[in-house]
Enzyme design. Structure first.
Site, PDB file in Angstrom:
ATOM      1  N   ASP A   1       0.915  -1.134   0.000  1.00  0.00           N
ATOM      2  CA  ASP A   1       0.000   0.000   0.000  1.00  0.00           C
ATOM      3  C   ASP A   1       0.952   1.180   0.000  1.00  0.00           C
ATOM      4  OD1 ASP A   1      -1.442   2.276   0.847  1.00  0.00           O
ATOM      5  OD2 ASP A   1      -3.035   0.977   1.572  1.00  0.00           O
ATOM      6  N   HIS A   2       1.113   1.835  -1.137  1.00  0.00           N
ATOM      7  CA  HIS A   2       2.218   2.795  -1.229  1.00  0.00           C
ATOM      8  C   HIS A   2       2.054   3.978  -0.274  1.00  0.00           C
ATOM      9  CE1 HIS A   2      -0.384   5.060  -4.009  1.00  0.00           C
ATOM     10  NE2 HIS A   2       0.385   6.087  -3.768  1.00  0.00           N
TER      11      HIS A   2
ATOM     12  N   HIS B   1      -5.821   2.923   1.009  1.00  0.00           N
ATOM     13  CA  HIS B   1      -5.067   4.069   1.544  1.00  0.00           C
ATOM     14  C   HIS B   1      -5.809   4.829   2.651  1.00  0.00           C
ATOM     15  CE1 HIS B   1      -2.929   3.061  -2.007  1.00  0.00           C
ATOM     16  NE2 HIS B   1      -3.598   3.808  -2.858  1.00  0.00           N
TER      17      HIS B   1
HETATM   18  C1  BG6 Z   1      -3.338   4.708  -6.390  1.00  0.00           C
HETATM   19  C2  BG6 Z   1      -4.633   4.790  -7.137  1.00  0.00           C
HETATM   20  O1  BG6 Z   1      -3.355   3.637  -5.493  1.00  0.00           O
HETATM   21  O2  BG6 Z   1      -3.138   5.912  -5.684  1.00  0.00           O
HETATM   22  C3  BG6 Z   1      -4.653   5.981  -8.069  1.00  0.00           C
HETATM   23  O3  BG6 Z   1      -4.821   3.611  -7.887  1.00  0.00           O
HETATM   24  C4  BG6 Z   1      -4.327   7.242  -7.315  1.00  0.00           C
HETATM   25  O4  BG6 Z   1      -5.910   6.115  -8.709  1.00  0.00           O
HETATM   26  C5  BG6 Z   1      -3.061   7.062  -6.500  1.00  0.00           C
HETATM   27  O5  BG6 Z   1      -4.151   8.270  -8.255  1.00  0.00           O
HETATM   28  C6  BG6 Z   1      -2.844   8.252  -5.609  1.00  0.00           C
HETATM   29  O6  BG6 Z   1      -1.580   8.146  -5.046  1.00  0.00           O
HETATM   30  P1  BG6 Z   1      -0.792   9.435  -4.602  1.00  0.00           P
HETATM   31  O7  BG6 Z   1       0.457   8.905  -3.974  1.00  0.00           O
HETATM   32  O8  BG6 Z   1      -0.554  10.242  -5.839  1.00  0.00           O
HETATM   33  O9  BG6 Z   1      -1.678  10.159  -3.659  1.00  0.00           O
END
Ligand code: BG6
Length: 506
Positions: free
Chosen positions: A186-187, A249
């Site tokens: 989960d980045h 997230h």
């Molecule tokens: C991803 C989603 O997990 O997270 C994307 O699939 C989204 O749709 C992205 O744009 C948002 O990540 P961040 O780090 O740009 O907030």
């Protein structure tokens, strides 16, 4: 100069990383630059090799050139590239054919020996989830797991489409890998300020005593994007913002904000506290769904000064689509600490700002001594800026300079200078480094995934069954549908505007 034998990387485990989907976007934009950053920072043992696989026929040299191009584009001109890319190998592979995995086994066994890796293996599935199960099984059947070192499987979201499909997928993978060997990315958990939530909470005597329903009135978590669905219409149509952002997230951030202090800072203790929060989430079902969750879909509008099309006009999107590109929700956590405190979440595409922020709003003091009766003091806020700027701001009241004893809002600000945090390679870099060291704290455990789906499923189901007639219901460039404001308005609150809370404005 570092003396021989004492470099950081030599104390790290050697590893052979196999990337499935190595010609794809994720590998190109995130993984290669992240592996390179680790290499450059001496956080990658020099006994390493990376094997890329994908369907496409490609020579090892052509693959190495792709890796080089990715680094030049995403990192910049670099000097040590030739040595770095010499560790990269390529094998064309049809993942649906189990027999082809024996070729892969031969290659990784050879490389293991050549680089004296000692059997430490990471399998990174950077491809569509429908292949996860088959790949896991083939890795197992063709004995790609080593007997001498560690075996770790990294998988990307989406991890299922609902609880049932996630469980099926998990059962499939678990036939080949133990839970401790599975690293679910989960980045958001790799973001600096998301990791900082627990430090802000548990390392400051002034916050933790107030971190409960006696002193906090509500918590707001906003993750807004200016981008639309871009070229991901096909995936997004089947997902929507609820599955794409909330299930993973947003709920992860809520869990970190609400969890009890773990008895130790280790993987199991932290995960078990997060799991308790997810278990305490009040289930939303039936009529409650409409009262507590708002969906939106963007219409044409102006984004960052440019006209942009409606979601329904994007590529690979059904012109009558009912997929939501915005979600706002009110979550209640039924435990001793949080009973009665709403956690509001909000996320969407084509909103005014690219911004992820958490606002903790403290309860008003019982009596306002410093203002005329009809006025109220500004509440104290703690704002955690996740991205693009990183930092914290504490909103307080102090004396307005001058003759009278009036109060005025002031801000105490800490800002971590950061580059634009859009899904940055830094998050991937941290997560890869954690995986290399065997630290799974910032990855989602199956229990967390399962509970998140259980919470989301009734909402997703209801939204699939009843269409929202007002779609599209917010203009691109706005902050979402009016109903999202009413969600807080009925409780006597309002969304704190993300722009006003920017560190630069403080
Ligand atoms: C991803 C989603 O997990 O997270 C994307 O699939 C989204 O749709 C992205 O744009 C948002 O990540 P961040 O780090 O740009 O907030």
């Amino acid at each position: 100069m570092k003396s021989e034998g004492t470099t950081l990387s030599e104390n790290l485990p050697s590893a052979l990383i196999t990337i499935f989907g190595a010609t794809g976007d994720l590998a190109n934009r995130k993984l290669f630059p992240s592996i390179y950053h680790l290499y450059k920072k001496d956080r990658l043992n020099r006994k390493f090799a990376v094997v890329g696989t994908a369907r496409r026929e490609l020579s090892a040299e052509a693959f190495q050139n792709q890796v080089k191009a990715s680094i030049l584009e995403h990192v910049g001109p670099e000097e040590q590239l030739d040595e770095f890319i010499s560790h990269f190998y390529y094998l064309p592979l049809d993942v649906s054919n189990v027999n082809e995995f024996s070729k892969l086994k031969t290659l990784i066994d050879q490389l293991d020996e050549h680089y004296q890796i000692g059997g430490n293996r990471i399998f990174y599935l950077a491809m569509a989830p429908q292949f996860f199960g088959t790949i896991g099984e083939s890795i197992y059947q063709q004995n790609l797991k080593s007997q001498t070192g560690f075996n770790r499987l990294i998988i990307e979201k989406p991890f299922g489409h609902d609880f049932a499909s996630a469980k099926e997928l998990n059962d499939h993978i678990r036939q080949a890998f133990d839970e401790e060997e599975i690293y679910r990315i989960d980045h958001y958990l790799g973001k600096e300020m998301v990791q900082n939530i627990e430090v802000i909470r548990f390392a400051n005597a002034i916050f933790e005593p107030l971190w409960n329903n006696r002193f906090i009135s509500n918590i707001q978590v906003t993750s807004s994007e200016t981008l639309g669905v871009e070229d991901r219409g096909r995936y997004y149509e089947g997902s929507g913002a609820l599955r794409d952002m909330v299930q993973n997230h947003m709920l992860q951030m809520v869990a970190l904000l609400a969890m009890e202090p773990p008895i130790r800072l280790n993987t199991n203790e932290i995960r078990s506290e997060k799991v308790k929060v997810l278990r305490a989430l009040r289930p939303i079902a039936g009529e409650e769904i409409e009262k507590s969750f708002i969906r939106g879909q963007y219409d044409a509008g102006i984004s960052k000064g440019n006209p942009v099309v409606a979601y329904r006009e994007e590529d690979h999107v059904d012109p009558h689509s009912h997929t939501e590109t915005f979600v706002a929700g009110k979550l209640m956590i039924d435990n001793f600490r949080w009973a009665g405190v709403p956690f509001y979440i909000r996320t969407g595409k084509r909103l005014t700002e690219k911004s992820t922020k958490i606002v903790i709003q403290f309860k008003d003091i019982p009596m306002n001594l410093y203002m005329k009766t009809e006025e109220t003091l500004n509440p104290n806020l703690l704002v955690i800026h996740i991205q693009p700027e990183e930092g914290i701001t504490l909103h307080l009241n102090a004396k307005k300079a001058g003759q009278f004893m009036d109060a005025t809002p002031i801000k105490l600000n800490f800002s971590n200078k950061s580059t634009d945090g859009m899904n940055t390679p830094e998050a991937y870099e941290k997560l890869l480094f954690d995986c290399l060291r065997g630290d799974a704290t910032n990855f989602a455990h199956w229990d967390e995934v399962a509970l998140s789906w259980t919470y989301i499923d009734p909402i997703a189901k209801a939204w699939e069954e009843t269409k929202e007639p007002s779609f599209p219901n917010y203009k691109a460039g706005s902050m979402g549908p009016a109903k999202a404001d009413e969600l807080l308005g009925k409780d006597g609150f309002h969304w704190w505007p993300v722009t006003d809370l920017d560190v630069e404005n403080c």
